[in-house]
Scaffold this motif. Structure first.
Motif, PDB file in Angstrom:
ATOM      1  N   VAL A 205       0.835  -1.210   0.000  1.00  0.00           N
ATOM      2  CA  VAL A 205       0.000   0.000   0.000  1.00  0.00           C
ATOM      3  C   VAL A 205       0.864   1.252   0.000  1.00  0.00           C
ATOM      4  O   VAL A 205       0.535   2.258  -0.644  1.00  0.00           O
ATOM      5  CB  VAL A 205      -0.954  -0.032   1.208  1.00  0.00           C
ATOM      6  CG1 VAL A 205      -1.710   1.296   1.334  1.00  0.00           C
ATOM      7  CG2 VAL A 205      -1.938  -1.188   1.084  1.00  0.00           C
ATOM      8  N   ARG A 213      -4.028   4.498  -4.322  1.00  0.00           N
ATOM      9  CA  ARG A 213      -4.115   4.338  -2.872  1.00  0.00           C
ATOM     10  C   ARG A 213      -5.398   4.933  -2.335  1.00  0.00           C
ATOM     11  O   ARG A 213      -6.050   4.343  -1.471  1.00  0.00           O
ATOM     12  CB  ARG A 213      -2.896   4.998  -2.230  1.00  0.00           C
ATOM     13  CG  ARG A 213      -2.846   4.854  -0.719  1.00  0.00           C
ATOM     14  CD  ARG A 213      -1.557   5.419  -0.174  1.00  0.00           C
ATOM     15  NE  ARG A 213      -1.492   5.273   1.265  1.00  0.00           N
ATOM     16  CZ  ARG A 213      -0.486   5.690   2.027  1.00  0.00           C
ATOM     17  NH1 ARG A 213       0.571   6.284   1.426  1.00  0.00           N
ATOM     18  NH2 ARG A 213      -0.493   5.522   3.333  1.00  0.00           N
ATOM     19  N   PHE A 216      -8.197   2.615  -3.209  1.00  0.00           N
ATOM     20  CA  PHE A 216      -8.172   1.412  -2.361  1.00  0.00           C
ATOM     21  C   PHE A 216      -8.725   1.719  -0.976  1.00  0.00           C
ATOM     22  O   PHE A 216      -9.482   0.920  -0.396  1.00  0.00           O
ATOM     23  CB  PHE A 216      -6.727   0.906  -2.273  1.00  0.00           C
ATOM     24  CG  PHE A 216      -6.556  -0.267  -1.366  1.00  0.00           C
ATOM     25  CD1 PHE A 216      -6.947  -1.547  -1.762  1.00  0.00           C
ATOM     26  CD2 PHE A 216      -6.000  -0.110  -0.099  1.00  0.00           C
ATOM     27  CE1 PHE A 216      -6.798  -2.621  -0.931  1.00  0.00           C
ATOM     28  CE2 PHE A 216      -5.845  -1.184   0.741  1.00  0.00           C
ATOM     29  CZ  PHE A 216      -6.241  -2.441   0.325  1.00  0.00           C
ATOM     30  N   SER A 220     -12.080   0.226   0.822  1.00  0.00           N
ATOM     31  CA  SER A 220     -11.988  -0.400   2.139  1.00  0.00           C
ATOM     32  C   SER A 220     -13.005   0.191   3.098  1.00  0.00           C
ATOM     33  O   SER A 220     -13.565  -0.514   3.942  1.00  0.00           O
ATOM     34  CB  SER A 220     -10.573  -0.234   2.705  1.00  0.00           C
ATOM     35  OG  SER A 220      -9.625  -0.836   1.845  1.00  0.00           O
TER      36      SER A 220
END
Length: 275
Positions: A205, A213, A216, A220
């Protein structure tokens, strides 16, 4: 009458001598040898207690191991025998030994042999002939294997070789500690893979592009399992608006929240209309 008694005794003795002579004439000498092989390079090194037996219904013969690595059975009467070699260190295959009388005997197939046939199917001493086959325990006696041919040793004596099966193992060797055996455990492999993911994911990451990033992290946050695995937040319900049925059905959490206001407004409109 008194004179006939000695004649009767003499006739009885002569008959006994004839019977004994016939039995000795039909008796044979069976020789089994232990040849050198990969399992037994030196047969002379076998234990002194090694011996062989010829067993038939009602009687049996025994012979120890001689200095020339052979078992010699003398005065064996005609019949069919099971030959076994008893050794404390090695196992041997059993054999079927048939001692056949040439004059009035038959082989295992019931074929009558005539005297002076001389077909060379076995070894004979006088009026008897020997034939040897491999046999198998637990099977029919007539179910024989390959016929064993006699072999002539250096002294010029023929004998039937016995087949060694291998060494006898009485104890199991205790297994030693080995680190590789621990790594072969499936649970240990799963734990190592999980540890690699746990340690390696943060490194991946950190090396991502800023846009990737951010995407992502946004994905999440939308995952409803993060609220359960991340622990309760202060002042909020850890479950939030998580819809378990919708999650298992493959629906997103946002679809259920959007449908609720439409349903509530419809119900409110109906109620207002009735009023």
């Amino acid at each position: 009458m008194p004179s006939s008694a000695p004649l009767a005794r003499t006739a009885a003795r002569a008959l006994c001598l004839l019977v004994l002579a016939a039995s000795y004439a039909s008796a044979a000498t069976v020789r089994l040898s232990v040849p050198a092989s990969a399992q037994i390079p030196n047969p002379a090194a076998l234990p002194a207690s090694t011996h062989a037996t010829l067993t038939a219904l009602g009687h049996s013969y025994g012979a120890p191991l001689t200095v020339d690595n052979a078992f010699v059975f003398r005065n064996v009467s005609p019949g069919s025998y099971l030959a076994d070699v008893h050794c404390g260190t090695h196992g041997f295959a059993p054999l079927r030994v048939d001692v056949l009388s040439i004059a009035s005997g038959a082989d295992k197939n019931g074929n009558i042999k005539s005297s002076g046939s001389g077909d060379g199917d076995g070894e004979g001493d006088g009026d008897v002939r020997l034939r040897v086959w491999e046999t198998f325990r637990g099977n029919d006696w007539a179910n024989t294997g390959e016929e064993i041919r006699p072999e002539v040793n250096a002294a010029g004596v023929s004998a039937f070789p016995v087949k060694v099966l291998g060494n006898k193992v009485y104890y199991t060797e205790r297994g030693s500690f080995n680190v590789l055996s621990i790594l072969k455990n499936p649970m240990i492999l799963m734990g190592l893979v999980s540890l690699a993911l746990f340690v390696g994911m943060p490194k991946l990451v950190e090396n991502m592009d800023p846009e990737m990033r951010a995407e992502f992290e946004e994905q999440s946050k939308k995952n409803p399992m993060n609220s359960l695995m991340g622990g309760p937040q202060p002042g909020s319900n850890p479950m939030g608006n998580f819809d378990m049925a919708g999650f298992l059905a493959g629906q997103g959490s946002g679809s259920g929240s959007k449908e609720e206001p439409a349903t509530s407004s419809g119900n409110g409109g109906k109620k207002g209309g009735k009023r």
